[in-house]
Design an enzyme around this catalytic site. Sequence first.
Site, mmCIF file in Angstrom:
data_model
loop_
_atom_site.group_PDB
_atom_site.id
_atom_site.type_symbol
_atom_site.label_atom_id
_atom_site.label_comp_id
_atom_site.label_asym_id
_atom_site.label_seq_id
_atom_site.Cartn_x
_atom_site.Cartn_y
_atom_site.Cartn_z
ATOM 1 N N GLY A 1 0.897 -1.088 -0.156
ATOM 2 C CA GLY A 1 0.001 0.011 -0.112
ATOM 3 C C GLY A 1 0.695 1.437 0.026
ATOM 4 N N ASP B 1 3.528 0.370 -14.130
ATOM 5 C CA ASP B 1 4.283 -0.306 -13.149
ATOM 6 C C ASP B 1 4.952 -1.494 -13.473
ATOM 7 O OD1 ASP B 1 2.849 1.808 -11.882
ATOM 8 O OD2 ASP B 1 1.414 0.341 -10.723
#
Length: 385
Positions: free
Chosen positions: A120, A170
């Site tokens: 996170g 990513d």
Amino acid sequence: MNSIANKVLNSFKEKFSNTPNVYFSPGRINLIGEHIDYNDGYVMPAAINKGIYYAVAANGTDTINILALDFNETLNIKITDIKKMDSWKNYVLSVVNEFVLLGKITQGFDCVFSGDIPQGSGMSSSAAVEGGLAFALNEIFNFGYSRVQLALLCQRAEHNYPNVQCGIMDMYASLNGKKDHVILLDCTSVTHEYFPFVLKEYTIVMVNSKVHHSLASGEYNVRRQRCEEGLGILKTKLGVQSFRDISSTDDIVPFKETMTPEVYDCCKYVVEEIARTRKAGALLRQHDLKAFGQLMYATHEGLSKLYQVSCVELDFLVEQAKTNTAVIGARLMGGGFGGCTINMVRNESVELFIAAISAAYKQKFSIEPEAYIMSISDGTARIID
Ligand code: GLA
């Protein structure tokens, strides 16, 4: 050998009888170009020295056996039973599923993985999990896919079981990183160029707010829908093909009333951010880091006010950075709604900066933040065989 790689290898040897290859799959930072990978923009990521370590070996059976060390959980599943599940299982199984859809997986494998990317944090642990496994399976089973093909496969995987309609940044950065280089990725052509990332008198410091709002993935998909809706309108009104064909926000002002305020603000942000990333590349090449830092602040402003993916904690961290004369640029990084800010800090003041921002943040939110000094690494690779 790295201690996590060692741990993964030893656990594999304890649990399974065959000999694995060991891989490192990095997380990523992104200097600028946020939420524009799925909007035909340019982004400027780099692979980092934090990531996921995998030990993987084919097992000649019809079953996949995976030990997720950080969760202390095991999954044993037949290839024919692969389906959407929860948490980490979704990320690994969705990758395997993509190979199944391509008709590639014909036998099972054994696998252990662990990592050091804080979850996170916005440094993309999920892409590192996906890219690492895709790379390992591609190598072990000799599928012959390129790194770009693997990145696209991982993007499809993230869209599928986890249902995050992410862009390509990513997984692309994780698979294609180059030590001490930034990747300038063109998200339309899915091609890149590298340029040396020389900061000289500055250091990249990540500050982890340690908050992760649960709306993150749902809201991410909402932002993507808003952009698609806005672009649909702009395509007919302006005759453009993509956001990058719009050179100035002046061009979209006349169509403000044809969109909801949220859709308009997202379009405005995207046009501005594409312009910023174009400038940013030139500034980095000229080593004008101060001007680059100003663009980082402007990106944060746009992400917070227009794109609305910030939160009070991240806004506070950026405001704190702004008041510190040792910092030349800061912004939230990644999807938003929590995670890290990325800060460009004068070398000699890094420790003082971390101490000051940590104390202020703790006093305000009663949360002890974490700070990480970043170094830029190579992309996914086999490290032991
Ligand atoms: C997440 C997504 C990426 C990108 C960023 C925001 O990390 O996975 O594709 O959209 O958010 O820039």
